[in-house]
Structures are given as structure tokens and as C-alpha cells.
Design an enzyme around this catalytic site. Structure first.
Site, PDB file in Angstrom:
ATOM      1  N   GLY A  94     -80.252  36.071 -90.413  1.00  0.00           N
ATOM      2  CA  GLY A  94     -81.383  35.191 -90.677  1.00  0.00           C
ATOM      3  C   GLY A  94     -82.647  35.629 -89.970  1.00  0.00           C
ATOM      4  NE  ARG A 178     -77.410  43.276 -81.960  1.00  0.00           N
ATOM      5  CZ  ARG A 178     -77.007  42.028 -82.064  1.00  0.00           C
ATOM      6  NH1 ARG A 178     -77.063  41.221 -81.034  1.00  0.00           N
ATOM      7  NH2 ARG A 178     -76.538  41.560 -83.201  1.00  0.00           N
ATOM      8  NE  ARG A 185     -72.646  40.629 -88.093  1.00  0.00           N
ATOM      9  CZ  ARG A 185     -73.393  40.181 -87.116  1.00  0.00           C
ATOM     10  NH1 ARG A 185     -73.010  39.122 -86.456  1.00  0.00           N
ATOM     11  NH2 ARG A 185     -74.515  40.766 -86.791  1.00  0.00           N
ATOM     12  CG  ASP A 254     -70.921  34.136 -87.432  1.00  0.00           C
ATOM     13  OD1 ASP A 254     -70.041  33.295 -87.190  1.00  0.00           O
ATOM     14  OD2 ASP A 254     -72.092  34.020 -87.049  1.00  0.00           O
ATOM     15  CG  ASN A 255     -71.485  35.321 -83.265  1.00  0.00           C
ATOM     16  OD1 ASN A 255     -72.274  35.933 -83.989  1.00  0.00           O
ATOM     17  ND2 ASN A 255     -71.723  34.111 -82.812  1.00  0.00           N
TER      18      ASN A 255
HETATM   19  P1  AMP Z   1     -75.677  33.065 -84.033  1.00  0.00           P
HETATM   20  O1  AMP Z   1     -74.999  31.812 -83.610  1.00  0.00           O
HETATM   21  O2  AMP Z   1     -76.844  33.472 -83.158  1.00  0.00           O
HETATM   22  O3  AMP Z   1     -74.729  34.171 -84.237  1.00  0.00           O
HETATM   23  O4  AMP Z   1     -76.373  32.749 -85.447  1.00  0.00           O
HETATM   24  C1  AMP Z   1     -75.690  32.173 -86.508  1.00  0.00           C
HETATM   25  C2  AMP Z   1     -76.505  32.297 -87.765  1.00  0.00           C
HETATM   26  O5  AMP Z   1     -77.770  31.647 -87.641  1.00  0.00           O
HETATM   27  C3  AMP Z   1     -76.824  33.717 -88.183  1.00  0.00           C
HETATM   28  O6  AMP Z   1     -76.767  33.758 -89.575  1.00  0.00           O
HETATM   29  C4  AMP Z   1     -78.232  33.906 -87.669  1.00  0.00           C
HETATM   30  O7  AMP Z   1     -78.926  34.915 -88.375  1.00  0.00           O
HETATM   31  C5  AMP Z   1     -78.837  32.543 -87.906  1.00  0.00           C
HETATM   32  N1  AMP Z   1     -79.968  32.256 -87.010  1.00  0.00           N
HETATM   33  C6  AMP Z   1     -79.920  31.973 -85.687  1.00  0.00           C
HETATM   34  N2  AMP Z   1     -81.162  31.716 -85.215  1.00  0.00           N
HETATM   35  C7  AMP Z   1     -82.028  31.853 -86.243  1.00  0.00           C
HETATM   36  C8  AMP Z   1     -83.458  31.718 -86.406  1.00  0.00           C
HETATM   37  N3  AMP Z   1     -84.260  31.392 -85.383  1.00  0.00           N
HETATM   38  N4  AMP Z   1     -83.971  31.944 -87.635  1.00  0.00           N
HETATM   39  C9  AMP Z   1     -83.186  32.268 -88.670  1.00  0.00           C
HETATM   40  N5  AMP Z   1     -81.859  32.393 -88.595  1.00  0.00           N
HETATM   41  C10 AMP Z   1     -81.271  32.188 -87.399  1.00  0.00           C
HETATM   42 MG    MG Z   2     -74.366  35.999 -84.620  1.00  0.00          MG
END
Ligand code: AMP
Ligand code: MG
Length: 491
Positions: A94, A178, A185, A254-255
Site C-alpha cells: 500500500g 531496504r 511472503r 503477509d509479514n
Molecule cells: P503492515 O502491518 O505494516 O505489514 O501493513 C499491512 C498492510 O497495510 C500492507 O498491505 C501495507 O501496505 C498497508 N499499509 C500500512 N500502512 C499504510 C499506509 N500508511 N498507507 C497505505 N497502506 C498502508
Molecule cells: Mg507488512
């Protein structure tokens, strides 16, 4: 390095080419006033990149995705995932982009990836952005993990974008560049499986094998072998987290990488006092991702990977399930063996060279050490550092932190009878970890414009096993008034 080589970063677009269904070509948002905050010179050089060039205006434009080298195809990657146990069919990058693959010094391809580069078609309600504090936090913690010998994505740079970002108030925007073995994943496989396209699933698995486990290609059942390899890598990884007291905090599928690298430093933290229930994420109200749950969650995530792979494991799906269940059964022994071998090393005791289980007395000493920790509260990192002193004949510091001295003395008599090797303990038990109070202090200063505390802490955790005068403060536990630590997702 010649001037020509400095400015020609060669990026492949292998992921985008081989898996177009999982790749949305996209451009980073323009950073209005970019300023390089921190650059990983050593990592840059290892990638054949000149740090001086990366620090120049052109280099910074490359690091923000605002200059795309010829031949590169930046993409937002599609993936699905189980978040806190609930399935989301469409997550994806995202606020991130895969710029492309760079060939490392050993000939392996590595992903060059941006986080905080603006909204993509996967952004949903998010703003696509990131802010200085959390990006520096990922830089610090991922580099600390690497220095601890724990597989991890690496941080190449943090660039302030010059844009203000709305969080709890307005905060300075930033972007992290990075480097990772790949960004595949468990959720990538879940996405391909849900697309109901076996050809896509096979291409994804072949891509993963080629990049991470090439020997699996020659196995009798390459896709089962891929699964076994991921399982072994994750068992080893999570054992390493447990041995240093690391809590990932958001082990959604996804992580979790296919490569076995730690990824996505959101609400992660290192524990100070040993606590099986340690949990820092403000949104994990059920404690799903607490410290002691991590091995179980890893196994659960691997079951989701196995489900995604079923069509490739056998044409008869019942047989495929049998094969998957049998392979999943390898996780607990693999994790147990990795954890026990790691604990033996932390105690300065030799582990059987052939990977077989420890003798009963050694296994008992490992369990005894864990019981002492649980009896606490004891600072996890300092407990093992003080045991090194005890192995060298000075039991005072460790005895000074234990409640049940009779239990310690009985355990220590048996332990010392085994002649623990203090040099092995020195190599295995870190002195400097990114403790929460130190990280918070460094990030607050950095957000206000002073990067000096960040660099001091980065320097300490960058050589975690080497005691250095002047760094005593970084080896100490939190001040008594630091309180319960909370970290935040959606950073
Ligand atoms: P994460 O928990 O950081 O792995 O994120 C989970 C999902 O939310 C992933 O699809 C990220 O790309 C999306 N995401 C997290 N923060 C944002 C943001 N500020 N804008 C857009 N997408 C986000
Ligand atoms: Mg993530």
C-alpha cells in the site's frame, strides 16, 4: 569506482517479468524536499554502490524512487494475508515499491525496495506515507538483528521527504530504502492460490526455489522440498528471535518471508525483563503475538503456506494434504533443536555436532536456566551477560539479580561442573540490544532534528558482542520509571 559505475545502478525487473499477475507497475510520489538522514555505507559498497554518489542529489533521487534507472520497472507487489487470524484476500504494497533486483557481490539477486513512497492501488484508506521515527526505528532494529547474526532485511537509507504527514499531529515524512533476499511472503502464495491459477502458483514457487532454495529444484518433489526448506528456515529464525528476547509483534502471514529473513519492523521490541507474555503492540489486545506464542504462530503460518501449495504437492488433494501434514510435523522438532542448540551456546556448553538432541544433563541445565528466568523478574540480556562473569569465576553479579538463590546455587554447581566456555558465551550473548527506552530517546531526538543519539545507539548495537568503554549506559536496563512499553502499528 569509476564515475560511470557510480551512476549506473543496474536493476533487474525479474519479479515484474516472471510474475506480472503479482506486480503493478507504479511510480513513487515526488518527494518535495528530500534530505538524506542516514546511509548504510557498508551495505551500499557491498551492493557495488558508491556512498558518495548515493549522498548526491542524483543518488537521493534514486533512493526516493524519483529517478528510475533505465531497464527498471518499479512495482507494487500483490499479496494476501491472515492478519491476527482473519483472512484478507488483497493486501499488497500500500505504501511500498519494489524498485527491482540488484546483483550482490556473491552473484545473488537482492530486492531493492522502498517503504513510504506514496499511495499505490493497494493503499485502501492509507496515505501511502511513513514518518521519520518509525523508518529510523526499522533501520536501527533491522541492522541490530543483522549484527546479532539473525537473518533480516537490511536498511540501506532513510530519506526525509520534506513532506509533513498526518499521524498524531503532523510529523516529518520519510522513506526507507531496504534490501532483502526477496519480498516473497506466505501471503504471496496465498494470493496466487486464491487466484485459482495453478500456472501462476507454479511460476511463483519456481521463482522462490530459484532465488532461495535452488537445490530443491533437483529434489524428487521440488515443491514439497520448497515447503520443507521454508519451514526449516523459519524454525531457525524464530528460535533465534526467542534466544535474544525479540518480539516481532505482527506475525501476520503477509509479514512472514519465504527466504527466512525477519521482515516488517512495526510494533516489534526486545524484552528487558524476561516475560513469556511480553507483548508491545498496542493493537494486539488478545496477545496473539506475545513472545512465547511466536513458535506456535510460525507453525500456524506455515500451515497456511502448506494450504496454498496443496495443488502443487500432489494431483490427488487428499494425498497432498497427507504430505503437507507430514512435513508440518517437522516444525516442532526443528524449532526445538535450534532453540536448544542456541541455549546451550548461550550457556557456554557444547551442542552435539550432528544436530542430535543434547544429553539429559545438558538438556536439564537448559531447562533450569529457563526456570530461573521465569522465576524473575530478571533482565534477559543482563542475566546471560552476568552468567559469562560467573563462568569466569565472579558469581556476584548474577547472584545479585536472582530471587531464589538456593535454586541458582544448585543449578550453578551443576553448570560449572560442565566447565562452560566463556569465550563461546561472549560470542553468543549480546551486550547491546536496541532497548526500548534507548530507541525512544534516539527517535525523539532524531524527529526533533538531532541524529547524534541515533548514531551512538546504532554504533553500539552494530557490534553487539564487543564491550566498549563509554557505552555502559547502552548495556543497562530501563530506568525504574520507564513503565510498560507500547509500540504502534500503522506507522
Ligand atoms: P503492515 O502491518 O505494516 O505489514 O501493513 C499491512 C498492510 O497495510 C500492507 O498491505 C501495507 O501496505 C498497508 N499499509 C500500512 N500502512 C499504510 C499506509 N500508511 N498507507 C497505505 N497502506 C498502508
Ligand atoms: Mg507488512
Amino acid at each position: 569506482m569509476s564515475a560511470a559505475a557510480e551512476t549506473t545502478l543496474t536493476l533487474d525487473n525479474r519479479f515484474a517479468r516472471e510474475l506480472p499477475e503479482l506486480a503493478v507497475p507504479w511510480q513513487a510520489e515526488e518527494a518535495p524536499d528530500p534530505a538524506l538522514l542516514v546511509l548504510n555505507d557498508g551495505l551500499a559498497r557491498r551492493l557495488g554502490l558508491d556512498p558518495e554518489f548515493l549522498s548526491s542529489n542524483d543518488g537521493i533521487r534514486l533512493l526516493t524512487g524519483n529517478h528510475v534507472p533505465a531497464g527498471a520497472t518499479p512495482v507494487a507487489q500483490a499479496y494476501a494475508g491472515h492478519q491476527f487470524g482473519g483472512y484478507s484476500p488483497r493486501l499488497g504494497d500500500g505504501r511500498a515499491l519494489l524498485l527491482g533486483e540488484v546483483t550482490g557481490p556473491d552473484g545473488h539477486q537482492l530486492d531493492l525496495h522502498l517503504k513510504g513512497s506514496g499511495r499505490t492501488p493497494f493503499a485502501r484508506a492509507g496515505d501511502g506515507l511513513a514518518v521519520v521515527g518509525p523508518m529510523l526505528r526499522e533501520y536501527l532494529v533491522s541492522e541490530s538483528m543483522h549484527a546479532l547474526g539473525i537473518p533480516s532485511t537490511r536498511a540501506l537509507a532513510v530519506v526525509a521527504t520534506g513532506r509533513q504527514v498526518r499521524r498524531e499531529g503532523l510529523l516529518p515524512g520519510a522513506l526507507l530504502a531496504r534490501v532483502a533476499a526477496s519480498h516473497l511472503r506466505v501471503g504471496s502464495f496465498q494470493y496466487a492460490r486464491a487466484a485459482d491459477d495453478v500456472d501462476l502458483l507454479r511460476r511463483l514457487a519456481d521463482h522462490a526455489i530459484a532465488r532461495h532454495y535452488p537445490a530443491a529444484a533437483a529434489a524428487e518433489q521440488p515443491y514439497l522440498e520448497l515447503f520443507r526448506n521454508v519451514l526449516a528456515a523459519q524454525a531457525d529464525l524464530v528460535a533465534r528471535w526467542m534466544l535474544v528476547g525479540f518480539v516481532h509483534g505482527v506475525m501476520n502471514t503477509d509479514n512472514m518471508t519465504i527466504s527466512g529473513e525477519t521482515i516488517d519492523y512495526g510494533p516489534c521490541a526486545f524484552m528487558d525483563a524476561f516475560d513469556p507474555g511480553a507483548l508491545y503492540s498496542s493493537i494486539d489486545t488478545g496477545g496473539r503475538y506475545a513472545y512465547s506464542n511466536q513458535p506456535i504462530v510460525a507453525e500456524w503460518n506455515l500451515a497456511r503456506l502448506a494450504e496454498a501449495l496443496l495443488p502443487l504437492l500432489h494431483e490427488d488433494q487428499e494425498k497432498a494434504v497427507e504430505l503437507a501434514v507430514e512435513a508440518l510435523g517437522l516444525f516442532r522438532p526443528a524449532y526445538g533443536a535450534a532453540w536448544q542448540a542456541g541455549m546451550l551456546a548461550k550457556l557456554g556448553l557444547p551442542a552435539p555436532a550432528d544436530g542430535s538432541p543434547a544429553d539429559p544433563e545438558s538438556a536439564g541445565l537448559v531447562d533450569g536456566a529457563l526456570a530461573l528466568l521465569k522465576d524473575g523478574p530478571v533482565d534477559h540480556t543482563q542475566f546471560f551477560r552476568n552468567l559469562v562473569k560467573a563462568a569466569r569465576g565472579d558469581a556476584g553479579p548474577v547472584r545479585g539479580m536472582i530471587m531464589d538463590l538456593a535454586a541458582y546455587d544448585a543449578w550453578a554447581a551443576r553448570w560449572l561442573a560442565r566447565q562452560p566456555d566463556p569465550a563461546l558465551m561472549d560470542r553468543t550473548n549480546p551486550i547491546y540490544i536496541p532497548r526500548n527506552h534507548l530507541v525512544e530517546e534516539a527517535l525523539a531526538a532524531a524527529t526533533a532534528g538531532d541524529l547524534a543519539p541515533f548514531h551512538l545507539l546504532l554504533d553500539a548495537v552494530g557490534s553487539p558482542f564487543t564491550e566498549r568503554p563509554g557505552l555502559e549506559r547502552f548495556a543497562e536496563g530501563p530506568p525504574a520509571d520507564f513503565g510498560a512499553y507500547r509500540s504502534y502499528c500503522g506507522t
